[in-house]
Design a protein around this motif. Structure first.
Motif, PDB file in Angstrom:
ATOM      1  N   VAL A   1      32.556  39.421  39.442  1.00 40.97           N
ATOM      2  CA  VAL A   1      33.800  38.776  39.863  1.00 40.97           C
ATOM      3  C   VAL A   1      34.903  39.132  38.873  1.00 40.97           C
ATOM      4  N   HIS A   2      35.931  39.796  39.374  1.00 42.17           N
ATOM      5  CA  HIS A   2      37.048  40.183  38.518  1.00 42.17           C
ATOM      6  C   HIS A   2      38.346  39.758  39.208  1.00 42.17           C
ATOM      7  N   VAL A   3      39.006  38.757  38.654  1.00 38.35           N
ATOM      8  CA  VAL A   3      40.254  38.241  39.211  1.00 38.35           C
ATOM      9  C   VAL A   3      41.306  38.275  38.109  1.00 38.35           C
TER      10      VAL A   3
ATOM     11  N   CYS B   1      36.321  33.627  44.230  1.00 37.14           N
ATOM     12  CA  CYS B   1      35.031  34.305  44.420  1.00 37.14           C
ATOM     13  C   CYS B   1      35.211  35.718  44.960  1.00 37.14           C
ATOM     14  N   GLY B   2      36.423  36.057  45.401  1.00 39.72           N
ATOM     15  CA  GLY B   2      36.669  37.381  45.936  1.00 39.72           C
ATOM     16  C   GLY B   2      36.170  37.523  47.367  1.00 39.72           C
ATOM     17  N   PHE B   3      36.191  38.758  47.843  1.00 37.71           N
ATOM     18  CA  PHE B   3      35.819  39.043  49.228  1.00 37.71           C
ATOM     19  C   PHE B   3      34.589  39.943  49.327  1.00 37.71           C
ATOM     20  N   ARG B   4      33.880  40.060  48.244  1.00 38.72           N
ATOM     21  CA  ARG B   4      32.716  40.948  48.234  1.00 38.72           C
ATOM     22  C   ARG B   4      31.563  40.361  49.027  1.00 38.72           C
TER      23      ARG B   4
END
Length: 598
Positions: free
Chosen positions: A463-465, A545-548
């Motif tokens: 997770v990279h935000v 959480c992102g879209f992965r």
């Protein structure tokens, strides 16, 4: 019902009239707000009352004469739980003093609501309604009716700001006294088959969400490898920990600390009392967790993370067993205590939706307790354990995890410190307490809503935000929270006192039940502005959480479906309750949740 001391002519909206307050022998000055079918009259105190034409008259000097000698009033008086008497019984000629003594034995008094003065009816033929006993006692103490004394006394009652006598400051309402709960004819959720399917699918969903999204993998549409060993789902340590947690929350709720308030009127017209100490329970619970983890060195965070599934399965079994007990208890409950939407006669459907509306053990309200305490506080405890586990494994928690946990902490903190507002929500006022709410409160909330925090712990490395994105997400959450909080505050203030200075400028529509529907402010923006705020916060909790992977987005997707379904259910109930007034309201407020979309 005494004969009107004036001429019973049609009254126009805005006309100053006098309205009879049943069982008080007085006529009170007021103004007509609505003359559709029956009159909606606003008293000088700001309270409203719905009355037929016989009870509304034009002011005149002859009204100072007391109408207490009319015989029809004694014929229409109810007797609590005793069988109704007809006009031929001795009660029709009982002295006023004896009538007063007999009335004082019951909490409320009933009056007939007949709109045709020429038609003679017996008690068995009339519909009965009631008004708060404290209000009637205050009005009755005025003695013979005079316009000046009546208005002055009622104005003095309305001007008092005491918190304790809720019924004295509440609107004068006419509600069914002993109307029986009819059989539920229109079933939701697909009836008994749909209820049974839901009771199988929801526990399976909790289990699948856990095993499809664990450390190192998170694939929603791939069949997970489910362990077959019993210890993967149950162990005595998790069972003991969950039961200890539940009992601890019960003990905190029973502490004689906190205000006692009254909920919304029930079908009988009575109001249940609730003690508000959710904020205390929240602070004590979290403080105990911090002390045990940091100072007593109990590995609570590691225990919760390691036994997450076992705790969830224990909660499933416990909520189901409690629902069985609730259903058996409801089978022995009085008819007017049943849930009008869960009285179908189908054991499966009524068990699922809740057969009794407000099950209690003496003064301990089980639905109100489960709605806020074990599951909601448990959700924050699980989140904090994820943060503590991240600190143990990596030295410090990640920023996305802190953001999600902080936003959800604010949400729960607000709910528990504004605990009184839950008493006007759909769950408390409309839903019965059965398997659906018990499972939702004790299992779904803590073990599904904490999915984002568990995901961010298990997938920290992927997770990279960026920081600016986190700031934008925080801003979205605060906008949603702002809408949610202000909309709920506006609604609660309006329901308690529609003439409060903070909302007195808002426009509203009168309804036959005596309530008014807001058509300006937040509730004139959309019909469910609090749902709009809820959805914005739900999206904000999943964005870090992102879209992965899809599983972290399960909560906002499910929540959108839930709120849309609930909005439609609530709208159907309001249309039945308010009739044409609801249609006029929908013409003014066109959209349910999202402007120009839905």
């Amino acid at each position: 019902m005494p004969k009107s001391p004036g001429n019973a002519l049609a009254r126009q909206v805005g006309e100053h009239v006098r309205v009879y307050i049943p069982d008080t022998d007085v006529w009170v000055d007021g103004k007509v707000l609505d003359n559709h079918a029956k009159y909606t009259v606003e008293l000088k105190t700001g309270k409203t009352i719905i009355a037929p034409g016989r009870q509304v008259t034009k002011p005149s000097r002859s009204q100072s004469k007391s109408p207490a000698r009319s015989r029809s009033r004694s014929r229409s008086r109810g007797r609590g739980k005793s069988p109704p008497r007809t006009a031929k019984t001795k009660s029709a000629t009982t002295s006023p003093a004896r009538r007063s003594r007999s009335t004082s034995r019951s909490r409320t008094t009933t009056i007939p609501m007949t709109s045709t003065p020429a038609k003679k009816t017996t008690l068995s033929e009339t519909k009965t309604y009631k008004i708060d006993k404290e209000v009637k006692d205050e009005v009755r103490s005025l003695g013979p009716d005079t316009p000046t004394r009546t208005s002055a006394r009622l104005a003095a009652m309305a001007s008092t700001n005491k918190q304790q006598p809720e019924s004295m400051t509440a609107d004068i309402k006419q509600m069914p006294r002993s109307e029986k709960v009819r059989k539920t004819m229109q079933k939701e959720f697909g009836g008994a088959f749909g209820a049974l399917t839901t009771m199988l699918m929801l526990p399976a969903t909790v289990i699948l969400l856990y095993f499809t999204c664990t450390k190192g993998k998170c694939v929603f549409f791939k069949r997970p490898e489910l362990p077959l060993q019993l210890h993967a789902y149950f162990n005595w340590q998790a069972t003991a920990a969950y039961m200890g947690w539940f009992v601890a929350q019960v003990l905190l709720a029973l502490l004689p600390i906190g205000r006692i308030v009254q909920g919304q009127p029930l079908r009988s017209g009575n109001r249940l009392s609730y003690r508000l100490n959710g904020g205390l329970a929240f602070v004590v619970s979290l403080a105990s967790l911090v002390v045990a983890q940091m100072y007593l060195k109990y590995p609570i965070a590691a225990f919760v993370y390691r036994n997450y599934m076992q705790l969830a399965c224990t909660a499933m079994v416990f909520s189901t067993l409690m629902s069985v007990i609730l259903y058996l208890k409801a089978r022995r409950a009085a008819n007017n205590a049943l849930n009008p939407y869960g009285n179908s006669g189908s054991h499966i459907y009524d068990f699922f939706l809740g057969h009794e509306l407000n099950p209690r053990i003496r003064s301990f309200d089980l639905k109100f307790f489960c709605e806020l305490r074990p599951g909601l506080i448990g959700w924050v405890v699980i989140n904090m354990c994820m943060v503590a586990k991240d600190c143990q494994d990596n030295g410090s928690p990640s920023y996305p995890l802190l953001l999600v946990v902080g936003c959800q902490f604010l949400y729960v903190f607000d709910a528990l410190f504004h605990e009184e507002s839950v008493l006007t929500t759909f769950d408390i006022t409309q839903e019965g307490f059965g398997w659906m709410l018990a499972f939702g409160d004790l299992v779904w909330v803590p073990f599904v809503y904490s999915l984002q925090a568990r995901y961010l712990l298990d997938h920290r490395s992927s997770v990279h935000v960026h920081n600016y994105a986190l700031v934008a997400i925080l801003l979205l959450n605060m906008i949603g929270f702002w809408i949610f909080r202000l909309a709920n505050k506006e609604k609660d203030t309006f329901r308690k006192n529609p003439h409060h200075p903070s909302i007195s400028h808002l426009k509203s529509i009168a309804t036959p039940s005596g309530k008014r529907l807001l058509i300006s402010g937040w509730w004139g923006f959309v019909r469910k502005p609090n749902y709009l705020g809820d959805l914005l916060m739900a999206v904000a909790w999943s964005l870090p959480c992102g879209f992965r992977h899809l599983p972290p987005w399960f909560y906002p997707i499910y929540f959108a479906v839930l709120l849309v379904h609930r909005a439609i259910r609530d709208e159907h109930a309001c249309r039945q309750k308010y009739g044409d007034a609801w249609d006029r309201y929908c013409e003014k407020v066109k959209y349910r949740i999202v402007p120009y979309v839905f």
